[in-house]
Design a protein around this motif. Structure first.
Motif, PDB file in Angstrom:
ATOM      1  N   GLY A  56       0.787  -1.215   0.000  1.00 24.66           N
ATOM      2  CA  GLY A  56       0.000   0.000   0.000  1.00 24.66           C
ATOM      3  C   GLY A  56       0.820   1.265   0.000  1.00 24.66           C
ATOM      4  N   ILE A  57       0.181   2.326   0.481  1.00 21.95           N
ATOM      5  CA  ILE A  57       0.779   3.651   0.475  1.00 21.95           C
ATOM      6  C   ILE A  57       0.896   4.177   1.902  1.00 21.95           C
ATOM      7  CG2 ILE A  57       0.039   4.214  -1.864  1.00 21.95           C
ATOM      8  CD1 ILE A  57      -2.357   5.690  -0.657  1.00 21.95           C
ATOM      9  N   ILE A  58       1.842   5.087   2.099  1.00 21.05           N
ATOM     10  CA  ILE A  58       2.080   5.695   3.411  1.00 21.05           C
ATOM     11  C   ILE A  58       2.212   7.205   3.258  1.00 21.05           C
ATOM     12  CG2 ILE A  58       3.149   3.642   4.380  1.00 21.05           C
ATOM     13  CD1 ILE A  58       5.886   4.858   3.876  1.00 21.05           C
ATOM     14  N   LEU A  59       1.832   7.929   4.303  1.00 22.67           N
ATOM     15  CA  LEU A  59       1.945   9.379   4.337  1.00 22.67           C
ATOM     16  C   LEU A  59       2.120   9.782   5.785  1.00 22.67           C
ATOM     17  CD1 LEU A  59       1.612  12.118   2.806  1.00 22.67           C
ATOM     18  CD2 LEU A  59      -0.821  11.971   3.356  1.00 22.67           C
ATOM     19  N   GLY A  60       3.044  10.695   6.062  1.00 29.78           N
ATOM     20  CA  GLY A  60       3.238  11.102   7.443  1.00 29.78           C
ATOM     21  C   GLY A  60       4.109  12.316   7.608  1.00 29.78           C
ATOM     22  N   TYR A  61       4.356  12.663   8.870  1.00 31.67           N
ATOM     23  CA  TYR A  61       5.199  13.789   9.239  1.00 31.67           C
ATOM     24  C   TYR A  61       5.982  13.410  10.492  1.00 31.67           C
ATOM     25  CZ  TYR A  61       6.850  18.388  10.541  1.00 31.67           C
ATOM     26  OH  TYR A  61       7.663  19.441  10.858  1.00 31.67           O
ATOM     27  N   ASP A  62       7.261  13.753  10.508  1.00 35.26           N
ATOM     28  CA  ASP A  62       8.131  13.540  11.661  1.00 35.26           C
ATOM     29  C   ASP A  62       8.742  14.862  12.094  1.00 35.26           C
ATOM     30  OD1 ASP A  62       7.947  10.709  11.800  1.00 35.26           O
ATOM     31  OD2 ASP A  62       9.423  10.516  10.203  1.00 35.26           O
ATOM     32  N   TYR A  63       9.045  14.968  13.397  1.00 36.22           N
ATOM     33  CA  TYR A  63       9.808  16.095  13.915  1.00 36.22           C
ATOM     34  C   TYR A  63      11.017  15.552  14.652  1.00 36.22           C
ATOM     35  CZ  TYR A  63      11.125  20.559  15.737  1.00 36.22           C
ATOM     36  OH  TYR A  63      11.832  21.689  16.009  1.00 36.22           O
TER      37      TYR A  63
END
Length: 176
Positions: A56-63
């Motif tokens: 599948g697909i992934i989407l995210g944000y990291d700090y």
């Protein structure tokens, strides 16, 4: 076959993408990508289980706080895992938080969150997940990694059947 072709095209696009100015050891920012792996589904009903490929697909944000990274993301996986006659797990949505340790261009992390699994015959049901992962910055804009997740769906869609699933996936992410 379409899933494999789409994942291969996504991987080729990541590898051909231009380099960004971001440092290899800085995980701050948005990412999007693809994952491919294997899922093993079990239940408390005798003989109702199965395993097969998922992707599948992934989407995210990291700090990135220096040595520590905190982030969140969403995943969607297509699946075709036959668990009983005429019953297939067809999809899994996840909303996850993750936190981990960053050293050089590597990140090892723990993750937990919400999951929703869909079937062709029994509807869908929500549950929880927990797991671990590893990510390696190949380039400033490309990460490769792996993730192991455990999912639990109690009383799947009011059926009285408890479902658990374990997935292991390899991931490629383009970092913005």
């Amino acid at each position: 076959m379409k899933l494999r072709t789409a994942l291969a095209a996504t991987a080729a696009a990541f590898l051909a993408a231009p380099l960004s100015a971001q440092s290899l050891d800085d995980f701050t920012g948005f990412y999007a990508g693809a994952q491919l792996g294997y899922g093993d589904v079990g239940t408390n009903a005798p003989g109702v289980s199965g395993d097969d490929w998922i992707g599948g697909i992934i989407l995210g944000y990291d700090y990135d706080f220096g040595d520590w990274v905190i982030g969140g993301g969403i995943d969607y996986d297509w699946a075709d895992i036959n668990i009983a006659a005429g019953v297939d797990v067809e999809s899994v949505w996840r909303i996850k938080a993750r936190g981990g340790y960053n050293w050089d261009n590597s990140l090892i992390y723990a993750t937990a969150g919400y999951a929703d699994a869909g079937t062709n015959a029994l509807g869908s049901s929500d549950g929880w997940l927990a797991g671990i992962g590893y990510e390696y910055r190949v380039r400033s804009d490309l990460s490769l990694g792996a993730e192991l997740l455990y999912h639990e769906f109690d009383d799947f869609n009011g059926s009285g059947i408890d479902v658990d699933a374990t997935t292991v996936q390899f991931r490629a992410s383009y970092r913005f």
